[in-house]
Design an enzyme around this catalytic site. Structure first.
Site, PDB file in Angstrom:
ATOM      1  N   SER A   1       3.541 -20.571  12.901  1.00 34.91           N
ATOM      2  CA  SER A   1       4.514 -21.300  12.214  1.00 34.91           C
ATOM      3  C   SER A   1       6.078 -20.854  12.216  1.00 34.91           C
ATOM      4  O   SER A   1       6.719 -21.428  11.495  1.00 34.91           O
ATOM      5  CB  SER A   1       4.067 -21.081  10.555  1.00 34.91           C
TER       6      SER A   1
ATOM      7  N   LYS B   1       8.394 -23.909  12.574  1.00 32.15           N
ATOM      8  CA  LYS B   1       8.763 -24.641  11.615  1.00 32.15           C
ATOM      9  C   LYS B   1      10.301 -24.142  11.226  1.00 32.15           C
ATOM     10  O   LYS B   1      11.061 -25.326  10.675  1.00 32.15           O
ATOM     11  CB  LYS B   1       8.224 -24.442  10.364  1.00 32.15           C
TER      12      LYS B   1
ATOM     13  N   SER C   1       5.053 -22.610   4.567  1.00 30.26           N
ATOM     14  CA  SER C   1       4.209 -22.861   5.584  1.00 30.26           C
ATOM     15  C   SER C   1       3.429 -24.230   5.740  1.00 30.26           C
ATOM     16  O   SER C   1       2.409 -24.066   6.130  1.00 30.26           O
ATOM     17  CB  SER C   1       3.674 -21.733   6.039  1.00 30.26           C
TER      18      SER C   1
END
Length: 361
Positions: free
Chosen positions: A133, A136, A190
């Site tokens: 993640s 992101k 997340s």
């Protein structure tokens, strides 16, 4: 001619009568005593049965927890055999065998001075690994730089459901949130469906968004980096610590990314429900830290990951930790680095041997 003895018939009759009377009395005595004996026997048998039953129940009660625990243990052992722990890419590459002076649990680490680009600490910083993640952060950078309307409402659709890892989400299909809320949840908590929806609704669609992610990485000089989707669920999203340090520096220039990634929590109204979302990085609430930007990440292929911009001992630092072993080990590694920098800065004339090195950018 034989004669019977005198009185013989009389005596015999009396004796027979006496015997009969005695037998009758005995029978009556036995009969009268029989119910008592039977009752006594039944009572004794009942007591024995009740005692045996009580003993059995007691034994069963004593054995029940043990039997239940044993069953759970057997199930756990069976599940453990059925689902072996998957090694991360870093473990398979042998990166964890590399030692370092801080004894970090992360197989990859990089700490640099944000202003001078001086390298304070490095460990396997050019290894290219899945980044989970941390992806992101680039998703957020592309959305922020595109200057799309943050108030625009976006609907979560079936296309946003994770088919890569089968992860769950509290954002049900049909949920409608603003682009700003989706960006907040993606960076702070997340949220995978939020990140995917941001990419899916980008002008030109998901493919155009992923192309923009890769183009932005190339423009920043992130030559080790490749993206295939906006969430980080795919292990094909890969980068190096050196590249990620560059990304953190670029993302830090965006005020919205600084604010949303370090937010402690957020309540989101979804229909009649109020959902509480919290930051995945506990350090943002710590009084010992002054964090300007952060992002966490995890999939089994990547291990536990963390990137941060933080001020430590009067210096703005960028920290990257990849492929850390253990749920809390990335946090512990960050704490070790902070204490080390504070101690080194407090000691007169003490500098890390790598301080003369600089990263480009």
């Amino acid at each position: 001619m034989r004669f019977a003895p005198p009185f013989s018939h009389q005596v015999s009759g009396r004796w027979s009568h006496g015997l009969l009377a005695a037998l009758t009395a005995g029978v009556l005595l036995v009969v009268s005593a029989w119910p008592t004996a039977v009752l006594a026997q039944n009572k004794t048998s009942t007591v024995k049965k009740r005692t045996a039953a009580n003993i059995t129940k007691t034994v069963q009660k004593k054995k029940q927890p043990l039997a239940k625990k044993t069953k759970v243990q057997r199930a756990a052992a069976s599940e453990s055999r059925a689902l072996p722990i998957r090694a991360s890419y870093g473990q398979m590459a042998g990166l964890h065998s590399a030692s370092d002076p801080l004894d970090l649990r992360s197989s990859v680490a990089l700490v640099i001075d944000q202003d001078t680009r001086e390298v304070l600490f490095r460990k396997n910083d050019h290894a290219v690994l899945p980044i989970a993640s941390l992806t992101k952060l680039m998703t957020g950078l592309v959305i922020s730089e595109a200057q799309l309307p943050m108030a625009e409402m976006i609907t979560i659709t079936q296309a946003d459901v994770d088919t890569e890892k089968g992860s769950s989400s509290r954002l049900a299909v049909g949920t409608v949130l603003s682009r700003g809320d989706l960006l907040h949840l993606a960076l702070m908590s997340s949220e995978n469906r939020a990140a995917h929806a941001l990419g899916r609704t980008f002008p030109g669609g998901l493919d155009a968004f992923v192309s923009r992610m890769n183009a932005r990485a190339q423009a920043l000089g992130m030559s080790d980096t490749r993206y295939v989707e906006p969430t980080g669920l795919s292990s094909r999203n890969q980068s190096s610590a050196s590249d990620l340090a560059v990304l953190v520096g670029a993302a830090y220039k965006e005020p919205v990314l600084r604010e949303l990634s370090t937010s402690h929590g957020r309540e989101i109204e979804v229909g009649r429900r109020t959902l509480q979302y919290n930051n995945t990085n506990r350090l943002v609430k710590s009084a010992d830290w002054d964090i300007g930007l952060q992002k966490t990440g995890y999939i089994s292929e990547a291990g536990q990951c963390l990137v941060m911009q933080a001020q430590v001992a009067g210096r703005k630092l960028i920290m990257v930790f990849l492929d850390s072993a253990g749920k809390l080990s990335r946090i512990a590694d960050a704490e070790r680095v902070r204490r080390w920098v504070e101690k080194s800065s407090g000691a007169s004339g003490v500098k890390h041997s790598a301080l003369a090195e600089r990263l480009p950018g």
